[in-house]
Each structure stands twice: as structure tokens, then as C-alpha cells.
Design a protein around this motif. Sequence first.
Motif, PDB file in Angstrom:
ATOM      1  N   UNK A 156      14.871  24.653 -66.686  1.00 22.32           N
ATOM      2  CA  UNK A 156      13.721  25.026 -65.860  1.00 22.32           C
ATOM      3  C   UNK A 156      14.040  26.203 -64.951  1.00 22.32           C
ATOM      4  N   UNK A 157      15.307  26.309 -64.512  1.00 21.43           N
ATOM      5  CA  UNK A 157      15.671  27.430 -63.632  1.00 21.43           C
ATOM      6  C   UNK A 157      15.446  28.768 -64.331  1.00 21.43           C
ATOM      7  N   UNK A 158      15.869  28.853 -65.596  1.00 17.94           N
ATOM      8  CA  UNK A 158      15.691  30.102 -66.347  1.00 17.94           C
ATOM      9  C   UNK A 158      14.212  30.357 -66.633  1.00 17.94           C
ATOM     10  N   UNK A 159      13.445  29.275 -66.819  1.00 23.02           N
ATOM     11  CA  UNK A 159      12.005  29.437 -67.022  1.00 23.02           C
ATOM     12  C   UNK A 159      11.326  30.029 -65.796  1.00 23.02           C
ATOM     13  N   UNK A 160      11.694  29.485 -64.608  1.00 25.42           N
ATOM     14  CA  UNK A 160      11.105  30.019 -63.377  1.00 25.42           C
ATOM     15  C   UNK A 160      11.559  31.448 -63.106  1.00 25.42           C
ATOM     16  N   UNK A 161      12.802  31.761 -63.487  1.00 24.07           N
ATOM     17  CA  UNK A 161      13.253  33.145 -63.337  1.00 24.07           C
ATOM     18  C   UNK A 161      12.400  34.092 -64.190  1.00 24.07           C
ATOM     19  N   UNK A 162      12.115  33.652 -65.413  1.00 28.51           N
ATOM     20  CA  UNK A 162      11.280  34.473 -66.294  1.00 28.51           C
ATOM     21  C   UNK A 162       9.899  34.691 -65.670  1.00 28.51           C
TER      22      UNK A 162
END
Length: 592
Positions: free
Chosen positions: A59-65
Motif C-alpha cells: 500500500x505504501x508504494x500505491x500511495x506513493x504512485x
Amino acid sequence: MQKKLELSRLLSYAGRYRFLTYASWVLSALSAFVAILPFWCVWRLIGMILSEAGLHGLSDWGWRAVGFAASSMLIYIAGLMCSHLAAFRIAANVRIRLLRHIASLPLGVIERIGSGRLRRIIVETSGAAETYLAHQLPDKYGAIATALGLTSLLLSMDWRLGLLSLLPIALGFFILSRMTGQSMQRKMYEYQNSLETMSNEAVEYIRGIPVVKTFGQTIFSFKRFKEAIQSYEHWTIAYTKELRLPMISYTLAVNSIFIFLTAAGLIAARGGIDRGFLLKLILTIIVAPLISLTLTRTMRQSEQEMVTVDALNRIDEVLALSPLPEAAFPAHPMNASVELQNVTFCYGGIEPAISKMSFSVQAGQTVALVGPSGGGKTTLARLISRFFDPQEGTVLLGGIDIRNIAVNELMKNIAFVFQDSRLIKGSILDNVRMARTNASRGEVIRALEAAQCMDIIEKFPKGVDTIIGAGSVHLSGGEAQRIAVARAVLKDAPVIILDEATAFADPDNERRMQAALSELAKGKTVILIAHRLSTVTGVSKIVVLKDGRIAEQGGFEELIADNSSPTATPGLFKRMWEDYRQSVEWKVGARS
């Protein structure tokens, strides 16, 4: 070099807003780079999904995107705000410069260009430059940044896949470069000319519909419009056919990326599937088509660049027109006399409109110019007003060559009442006040009274503040001419030029116009172009023009006498007078 030159020409109009244009490029490029980061985040997400490390941190990488995408959008909006502010300022400055230059041009030059073409250059052509600066140019820098960023991303992941995906893109770019060049620029010029011709013919056709339908000339009048449409059609079809093969080749090239990458994946899979290579291949398949889309956007921007170059060339054509030269040490007319000395003027054809013409008008005299159509009456009036300068001879005002009189002073000394009265869409007060912008309201009303306009004013609830052309407020031809006379009264110039001022007047308006003109002419030098010979019986002198020459001149009684002119065409005015009297006495009667 040419593109830099065109861009510098545009930015020369930016003034202190130039930095906003540069800022829009930087922000657009920065937005493009930030927009690439979500792809990197997606790559990490796919890597985590394919790995055996689990889904921790997914989820962290998703929110970064999401954050990178939102940031890219905000930066892009900021860039667009900068580009629009600069573009609006540049377009406004272009129009202001055009209008100021047009105002300095002689009226004859403006008429020769045509109001339709000038309007298109001022509004639509400068608008093309505005669109280019506000949207196309920032997007161009964003497209360059996108292509560079995506290429770097692909090469950093796997240089072999990167080069493989860039091969069809390079081929497409080569085909694109062959389509956009000097040849295409010439075709853009032809396209704009063809479009301009079709637009002009459409306007003329629509304006003439009432007359066309009245006289049953629908097919004949439509012919020119139809020919303009067909010319545009033939040009467009030929242009499309010429670009058919290059466009097919370009589309095939930029969309062949999947063929190359699929072949690479199949070859790599023969020895077993490598998860790392599969991850790189997936991202390459996602990212590489975006480069081709960017290339397509660049192609569209190249087309807009050609439109902008053509727009600048058309603007420069107007700016290259020279105002009439002014004397370094202007002189002042001594009185309101007018004299022509061996004046010859040609509009550009073989036969001159005015040839070796000489006559004089003493201060305070009223002189009528009469004669058959095409004799040079209106041309002569325009030369006195310095719409043009004669190719030969001299026009004197108050004993001074009008070329040695400052333009502003010349205009203060001459007032016009044209056959086709020119009124702006504004109040009656503003229309009259155009003659003298610092005139008081009382002075304007007194001018309207002198011009017999109070019946016009009284029929509108708002009086002199009535907006002409707004709602159902319209003036007849005779009423508009009386407003124009009021304008001339307010100007109070010593020389008055009347170009068939009663042309559109009905009997009541003609009576009022005659009274208004009598008031206007008091103590003035009047040059009257007349077709109704009843208006010239009391003038100081009549000058009869035929084929650009003076056929005869003298007083009314002298010209209708049997020995009217021993040195020129005998009896021309007398024959005109007799024909006029017969036409006045003619009546419609029933056959017995």
C-alpha cells in the motif's frame, strides 16, 4: 534556427511576462518527469507481487504512485497558468500593435486589404499564436521531458529491451521529420489561403442573399462560392492523398513496438522464464507505447507550429505596410482653399483613375464633382483627403502640399460625410463624439440639432444614450447619414467632403439632410460629389469628370448654355441635366 527565430518574434511581444513563458516550460517538463515516477512505483509493486517476499509495504508504494500523479497534475496546472497569462498578454500586445499600425496606414490601403481579411488577421491569426503559446509550446517541452525520462527508465532497467523498443520509435520519428519541413510549410500557406478565400466568398454570398433572391440570381451568385468550396475540396483531397503513405508508414512504425517486444519475450522464454526479465518486459510493454504517444503529440504540435509561423507571416505582411511619409518639418495651411496641379493616380491597373487633373477651389466655395460612373469623383475626394498619394502632381490645402502637412492636422482640417455612413455599435452620443472626443454633452446635442437629428433622438426613450445596433434599435440609411452629418458639424473642420450624402434618403430625410448640409456648409469649403443634379444648381462651380479627366467646369448656368465649354467635351453636363430632368418627370402609368 527558423523555429528559434519564430519563437523570438513571438516573445518580443511578451514584455515583462516573458519569464512566465519560460516558467511554463520548466514546470511542464518537471510535471512530465514527476509523471514518470508512478510507473517506477508500479514496477516496484509488480516486483513485490511476483517475489516471494510477500505483500508487506504494497500500500505504501500505491500511495506513493497516487502522490506522484497528483503532484504532477498540480505542477502541470501551475505551468498552464503561467503559459496562459503570458499567451494572453502576448496576443493582446500583438493585436494592440496591429491596430496601432493599421490606424497609421492611409485609409486607401486599409480599404484595399479589406475589412474581412484584417479582422481575420487581428482576431483569428493572432489567436493561433495565443493557442500555440498557451498549450502547444508547454506540451512540447513536456513531451520532450516525457520521452527523455521514459527512455532513461527503459535503458536503466534493461538496455537491450530499451534499445529494442526505441527502434520503431526512431523509425517513426524519421518518417515524421520527412513530413514536416519547408514543403509542408508551403502547403500550410496554401491551406490558409484556400480557407480564407472560401470564408470570404461565404460572407459575400450570405450578405447578398436578399438581393440574390429578389432578382432570381441564386444559381449565378452561388457559382463563385461553389468554386471556392470546390477549390478547397480539391486542395484538401490532394493534400490528404499526398500524406496517406507517410502517415500509414508512421502509424505502422510507432505501433510495431509490441511485435519487437513479443518476439524478444518469446526468444527469452525458450530457456525458461526468468522472473526478473519478465518484470522488466512487463514494464517495457507498459512504458514503451507512451513514448510513441508522445511522438504523436509532437507531430500535432509541429502542425500547430506551422499554423503559428503562417500567422506570424500574415501579421508581418500587415506590419510591413508603410504609412504615408510625413514631412520632417510640417507646414500649416494658410486657409481652406484646395487645389490640384496635374494630378495623376492609378490603383495598379494600366489605365489611371485620375489623369493630369488640375482645378482649384477657393476658401468658402462649394464645388460639385459630377459625371458618369467611373469618372474618378470618389478617387479625387480620397486624394484630397490623402487616402493615397498621387503618382504625379500635387494636392494643395491652403497653398501647402498635403504631404507637408502633419496627418493629425490634415484630419482636423477635413471632415467627411460618406455615401455609406459608418456608425459604430455604441450610443448616438459616442458616435457623434468620435469627431471630437473632448466635446461636452451639450456640444454634441447642439451638433445633433444642427444636423436635424432631434426627431431621431426623440423617438428613443434613452435619447442620445441609445445604443445603435442593440436590441431592436436600428437606423435607416437616411437617419444614419444625418448622424454622420452631426459628427461633421461637431468636428467643425474648414473643408467638408460630401460623397453623395443624400444617396439613401427618402423625401423626408432628403429635406432634412439638405437643411443639415446647409448648416454644415456655412463658412466652409465644400467639395460635393453629386449624382442628383438638383443638388448642384446653387454651387459656386461644377467640375464634370469623365474617364479620369475634367470634361468641363464652370457655373451651372454656364454649363447648361449652348456654348457650355469651348475647350472640352461640349455639352456633357447639359446632356446630363436634360436626362436628369426627364428622369424626374418620368411616371409610372397604366397602359390604355
